[in-house]
Enzyme design. Structure first.
Site, PDB file in Angstrom:
ATOM      1  N   ARG A   1       2.623  -6.536   8.892  1.00 45.30           N
ATOM      2  CA  ARG A   1       1.924  -5.377   9.470  1.00 45.30           C
ATOM      3  C   ARG A   1       2.536  -4.953  10.799  1.00 45.30           C
ATOM      4  O   ARG A   1       2.601  -3.752  11.108  1.00 45.30           O
ATOM      5  CB  ARG A   1       0.429  -5.670   9.579  1.00 45.30           C
TER       6      ARG A   1
ATOM      7  N   PHE B   1     -15.307   3.730   7.312  1.00 44.74           N
ATOM      8  CA  PHE B   1     -13.947   4.086   6.899  1.00 44.74           C
ATOM      9  C   PHE B   1     -13.759   4.117   5.386  1.00 44.74           C
ATOM     10  O   PHE B   1     -12.647   4.382   4.911  1.00 44.74           O
ATOM     11  CB  PHE B   1     -12.924   3.128   7.538  1.00 44.74           C
TER      12      PHE B   1
ATOM     13  N   LYS C   1       0.820  -1.209   0.000  1.00 44.45           N
ATOM     14  CA  LYS C   1       0.000   0.000   0.000  1.00 44.45           C
ATOM     15  C   LYS C   1       0.864   1.275   0.000  1.00 44.45           C
ATOM     16  O   LYS C   1       2.062   1.222   0.291  1.00 44.45           O
ATOM     17  CB  LYS C   1      -0.944  -0.041   1.210  1.00 44.45           C
TER      18      LYS C   1
ATOM     19  N   ASN D   1      -2.081   0.246   6.747  1.00 48.98           N
ATOM     20  CA  ASN D   1      -1.531  -1.000   7.291  1.00 48.98           C
ATOM     21  C   ASN D   1      -0.662  -1.782   6.312  1.00 48.98           C
ATOM     22  O   ASN D   1      -0.596  -3.006   6.370  1.00 48.98           O
ATOM     23  CB  ASN D   1      -2.656  -1.852   7.881  1.00 48.98           C
TER      24      ASN D   1
ATOM     25  N   GLU E   1      -9.714 -10.213  -7.521  1.00 54.92           N
ATOM     26  CA  GLU E   1      -8.767  -9.115  -7.313  1.00 54.92           C
ATOM     27  C   GLU E   1      -7.597  -9.201  -8.299  1.00 54.92           C
ATOM     28  O   GLU E   1      -7.142  -8.179  -8.819  1.00 54.92           O
ATOM     29  CB  GLU E   1      -8.290  -9.121  -5.863  1.00 54.92           C
TER      30      GLU E   1
ATOM     31  N   HIS F   1      -2.189  -5.369   1.517  1.00 53.79           N
ATOM     32  CA  HIS F   1      -3.477  -6.039   1.339  1.00 53.79           C
ATOM     33  C   HIS F   1      -3.222  -7.519   1.135  1.00 53.79           C
ATOM     34  O   HIS F   1      -2.228  -7.901   0.522  1.00 53.79           O
ATOM     35  CB  HIS F   1      -4.192  -5.480   0.098  1.00 53.79           C
TER      36      HIS F   1
ATOM     37  N   THR G   1      -5.338  -7.017  10.754  1.00 52.29           N
ATOM     38  CA  THR G   1      -5.629  -5.724  10.124  1.00 52.29           C
ATOM     39  C   THR G   1      -5.088  -4.564  10.956  1.00 52.29           C
ATOM     40  O   THR G   1      -4.493  -3.623  10.422  1.00 52.29           O
ATOM     41  CB  THR G   1      -7.162  -5.560   9.960  1.00 52.29           C
TER      42      THR G   1
ATOM     43  N   ARG H   1      -2.291 -14.464   4.768  1.00 54.43           N
ATOM     44  CA  ARG H   1      -2.902 -13.718   5.886  1.00 54.43           C
ATOM     45  C   ARG H   1      -2.066 -13.913   7.161  1.00 54.43           C
ATOM     46  O   ARG H   1      -1.928 -12.986   7.964  1.00 54.43           O
ATOM     47  CB  ARG H   1      -4.349 -14.171   6.124  1.00 54.43           C
TER      48      ARG H   1
ATOM     49  N   TYR I   1     -12.493  -1.666  -3.533  1.00 59.42           N
ATOM     50  CA  TYR I   1     -12.999  -1.857  -2.161  1.00 59.42           C
ATOM     51  C   TYR I   1     -14.508  -1.704  -2.066  1.00 59.42           C
ATOM     52  O   TYR I   1     -15.030  -1.433  -0.994  1.00 59.42           O
ATOM     53  CB  TYR I   1     -12.287  -0.890  -1.210  1.00 59.42           C
TER      54      TYR I   1
HETATM   55  N1  UDP Z   1      -9.716  -0.356   7.366  1.00 55.21           N
HETATM   56  C1  UDP Z   1      -9.805   0.861   8.015  1.00 55.21           C
HETATM   57  N2  UDP Z   1     -10.445   0.914   9.228  1.00 55.21           N
HETATM   58  C2  UDP Z   1     -11.009  -0.183   9.809  1.00 55.21           C
HETATM   59  C3  UDP Z   1     -10.914  -1.413   9.143  1.00 55.21           C
HETATM   60  C4  UDP Z   1     -10.269  -1.463   7.921  1.00 55.21           C
HETATM   61  O1  UDP Z   1      -9.316   1.864   7.512  1.00 55.21           O
HETATM   62  O2  UDP Z   1     -11.577  -0.078  10.908  1.00 55.21           O
HETATM   63  C5  UDP Z   1      -9.017  -0.436   6.068  1.00 55.21           C
HETATM   64  C6  UDP Z   1      -7.650  -1.103   6.166  1.00 55.21           C
HETATM   65  O3  UDP Z   1      -6.766  -0.472   5.237  1.00 55.21           O
HETATM   66  C7  UDP Z   1      -7.977  -2.529   5.764  1.00 55.21           C
HETATM   67  C8  UDP Z   1      -9.020  -2.295   4.667  1.00 55.21           C
HETATM   68  O4  UDP Z   1      -9.793  -1.205   5.149  1.00 55.21           O
HETATM   69  O5  UDP Z   1      -6.830  -3.227   5.327  1.00 55.21           O
HETATM   70  C9  UDP Z   1      -9.938  -3.466   4.374  1.00 55.21           C
HETATM   71  O6  UDP Z   1     -10.523  -3.887   5.597  1.00 55.21           O
HETATM   72  P1  UDP Z   1     -10.621  -5.443   5.935  1.00 55.21           P
HETATM   73  O7  UDP Z   1     -11.523  -5.577   7.124  1.00 55.21           O
HETATM   74  O8  UDP Z   1     -10.963  -6.212   4.709  1.00 55.21           O
HETATM   75  O9  UDP Z   1      -9.132  -5.788   6.430  1.00 55.21           O
HETATM   76  P2  UDP Z   1      -7.987  -6.682   5.759  1.00 55.21           P
HETATM   77  O10 UDP Z   1      -8.663  -7.786   5.006  1.00 55.21           O
HETATM   78  O11 UDP Z   1      -7.189  -5.759   4.866  1.00 55.21           O
HETATM   79  O12 UDP Z   1      -7.156  -7.181   6.906  1.00 55.21           O
HETATM   80 MG    MG Z   2     -10.135  -7.741   3.581  1.00 53.53          MG
END
Ligand code: UDP
Ligand code: MG
Length: 139
Positions: free
Chosen positions: A104, A59, A11, A114, A128, A117, A93, A87, A51
């Site tokens: 992360r 958010f 990112k 973070n 994707e 992705h 996250t 993951r 997204y």
């Molecule tokens: N995100 C955020 N605030 C939150 C949760 C997620 O800004 O409270 C952002 C963050 O960049 C995250 C992305 O939205 O990676 C997608 O969220 P997801 O829950 O899918 O998390 P991920 O799969 O990336 O761990």
């Molecule tokens: Mg996700």
């Protein structure tokens, strides 16, 4: 059977930290093979489409702004059990909850910014990857 491909982005926050190299090294050292890769920048419209699943979340606007704020590295990765193992490699996250040694934990600044992705399922990994890459860009 678990699929063998996942999709990732390094990112804009991690690119600004000059962390492309160390993150790619972690990905290779964890046994992932790079199937496709590009350095590019998303428009706000493209980030919003990527997204789209989160569009009702509070958010979403901030996420779209952040993800279009600078260049990213997008890649398709191959390994047995790719989605789950990736993951694990990247961690939670929220970096405050991410395990020691994860991408992360090492490179994320906040739950929003973070560093990386990682796809959450085989079907999303396919969708994707298709968002960024044609068949001629996969090896
Ligand atoms: N995100 C955020 N605030 C939150 C949760 C997620 O800004 O409270 C952002 C963050 O960049 C995250 C992305 O939205 O990676 C997608 O969220 P997801 O829950 O899918 O998390 P991920 O799969 O990336 O761990
Ligand atoms: Mg996700």
């Amino acid at each position: 059977m678990a699929g063998n491909r996942t999709f990732t982005m390094i990112k804009p926050d991690a690119v600004r930290k000059n962390a492309i190299g160390p993150i790619l090294a972690m990905i290779n050292n964890a046994g992932f093979r790079i199937v496709a890769m590009k350095y590019t920048r998303l428009t706000a419209e493209q980030a919003g489409a990527f997204y789209e699943v989160h569009k009702e979340r509070p958010f979403y606007g901030e996420l779209v702004e952040f993800m279009s704020s600078g260049p990213i590295v997008a890649a398709i990765l191959e390994k047995d059990n790719a989605v789950a193992d990736f993951r694990t490699l990247i961690g939670s996250t929220n970096p405050a909850e991410a395990a020691e040694g994860t991408v992360r934990k090492l490179y994320a600044s906040s739950i929003g910014e973070n560093a990386v992705h990682g796809s959450d399922a085989d079907e999303t990994a396919k969708n994707e990857g298709d968002f960024f890459f044609s068949n001629l860009e996969r090896f």
